[in-house]
Write an enzyme that holds these catalytic residues in place. Structure first.
Site, mmCIF file in Angstrom:
data_model
loop_
_atom_site.group_PDB
_atom_site.id
_atom_site.type_symbol
_atom_site.label_atom_id
_atom_site.label_comp_id
_atom_site.label_asym_id
_atom_site.label_seq_id
_atom_site.Cartn_x
_atom_site.Cartn_y
_atom_site.Cartn_z
ATOM 1 N N ASP A 1 9.878 2.410 0.248
ATOM 2 C CA ASP A 1 10.552 2.549 -1.045
ATOM 3 C C ASP A 1 11.174 3.942 -1.155
ATOM 4 O O ASP A 1 11.871 4.247 -2.124
ATOM 5 C CB ASP A 1 9.629 2.216 -2.228
ATOM 6 C CG ASP A 1 8.397 3.089 -2.272
ATOM 7 O OD1 ASP A 1 8.236 3.956 -1.387
ATOM 8 O OD2 ASP A 1 7.578 2.910 -3.201
ATOM 9 N N GLU B 1 -0.821 10.277 3.764
ATOM 10 C CA GLU B 1 0.323 11.143 3.471
ATOM 11 C C GLU B 1 -0.132 12.450 2.823
ATOM 12 O O GLU B 1 -0.862 12.450 1.822
ATOM 13 C CB GLU B 1 1.313 10.405 2.543
ATOM 14 C CG GLU B 1 2.526 11.268 2.200
ATOM 15 C CD GLU B 1 3.712 10.502 1.636
ATOM 16 O OE1 GLU B 1 3.680 9.261 1.613
ATOM 17 O OE2 GLU B 1 4.674 11.170 1.220
HETATM 18 O O1 KIV Z 1 8.494 4.916 1.483
HETATM 19 C C1 KIV Z 1 8.233 5.533 2.519
HETATM 20 O O2 KIV Z 1 9.098 5.932 3.292
HETATM 21 C C2 KIV Z 1 6.824 5.771 2.821
HETATM 22 C C3 KIV Z 1 6.494 6.668 3.969
HETATM 23 C C4 KIV Z 1 6.767 8.055 3.642
HETATM 24 C C5 KIV Z 1 5.119 6.440 4.444
HETATM 25 O O3 KIV Z 1 5.994 5.274 2.125
#
Ligand code: KIV
Length: 294
Positions: free
Chosen positions: A45, A183
């Site tokens: 997202d 993260e």
């Molecule tokens: O939305 C995204 O790109 C993510 C990653 C940073 C893990 O959730």
């Protein structure tokens, strides 16, 4: 070519092999990353920020994710495609969450879905897995909660927060998640979680001890140079400048008359041209005629 399954990742971890995941949101980016050998693509997202121009992931909708997932799936044959469940697509109630996760597989063609959150979403994860929907977890700095966190801050820094994160990771594994993204947490904490779980951890800003790493396509390729560089992102190229330079070249050739050249144009026979212009009633430039005849 058969698509890899989510079990591939667990096997890689069991064999001590690390793997790279990357985001992609459309046909060309997905095609390029698969051609480069990526085994797993996240339709994150993060598309809200890097593709749609929002200032967070919060506005992203189910329709956005389905649309982008379909393009990524069309571009790939081998890579596992994980679709992010956007904000409020799974938080309000479990039945709606199930329907939305199902849509990402049925309409988007994703292999799996990703949800942010710990123990509180474990019953939902279990229900999805029991319904045949592979689930990737996401702990630490979960961007959909950025308003709750008060910014993009490192998570799991206190003993209590670290212990909670370890507990959440175990709960997600027990609920059947096939992998968990970690993260922006301290590297030693990510190392502890990675050693304790049998499912793979996939780090972003979580140090080198995770089983896999994930990066955002646009960060890795340097597509934006006006954004503050993120500590956890590494630029492997500065494609933004390559694109700007190419477009500058195009503008200048159009303005200067160098493009299109004869090789980019389609000829017409001299007879057709003569007939069209009234059999010589109109002036035919000798140069044009020579060009047409060639
Ligand atoms: O939305 C995204 O790109 C993510 C990653 C940073 C893990 O959730």
């Amino acid at each position: 070519m058969a698509r890899l399954s989510v079990h591939t990742l667990r096997d890689l971890k069991a064999r001590g092999r690390r793997f790279a995941m990357i985001t992609a949101y459309d046909y060309p980016s997905a095609r390029l990353v698969e051609q480069a050998g990526i085994p797993i693509i996240l339709v994150g997202d993060s598309l809200g920020s890097v593709v749609l121009g929002y200032d967070s992931t919060v506005p992203v909708t189910m329709e956005d994710v389905i649309y982008h997932t379909r393009a990524v799936v069309r571009a790939t044959e081998r890579a596992i495609v994980v679709a992010d469940m956007p904000f409020m697509s799974y938080q309000a109630n479990a039945d709606e969450a199930m329907r939305n996760a199902g849509r990402l597989l049925k309409e988007g063609g994703a292999t799996a879905v990703k949800l942010e959150g710990g123990s509180h979403i474990a019953p939902l994860v279990r229900r999805m897995v029991e319904a045949g929907i592979p689930v990737m977890g996401h702990l630490g700095l979960t961007p959909q909660s950025v308003n709750q966190f008060g910014g993009h801050k490192v998570q799991g820094k206190t003993p209590a927060a670290a212990a909670k994160l370890i507990g959440d990771a175990h709960t997600l594994e027990e609920a059947g998640a096939f992998a968990v993204v970690l993260e922006t947490i301290p590297a030693p904490l990510a190392g502890m979680v990675s050693r304790r779980l049998s499912i793979p951890t996939i780090g972003i800003g979580a140090g080198a001890e995770c089983d896999g790493q994930v990066q955002v396509f646009h960060d890795l390729l340097g597509l934006y140079d006006d954004q503050r560089p993120l500590k956890h992102a590494k630029r492997y190229a500065v494609i933004g400048e390559v694109i700007r330079e190419a477009v500058r070249g195009y503008i200048s050739e159009v303005e200067g008359g160098a493009f299109p050249a004869a090789e980019h144009s389609f000829p017409m026979s001299a007879d057709t041209f003569a007939e069209l212009t009234g059999g010589g009633r109109h002036e035919l430039d000798a140069v044009v005629l020579a060009e047409l005849a060639s």
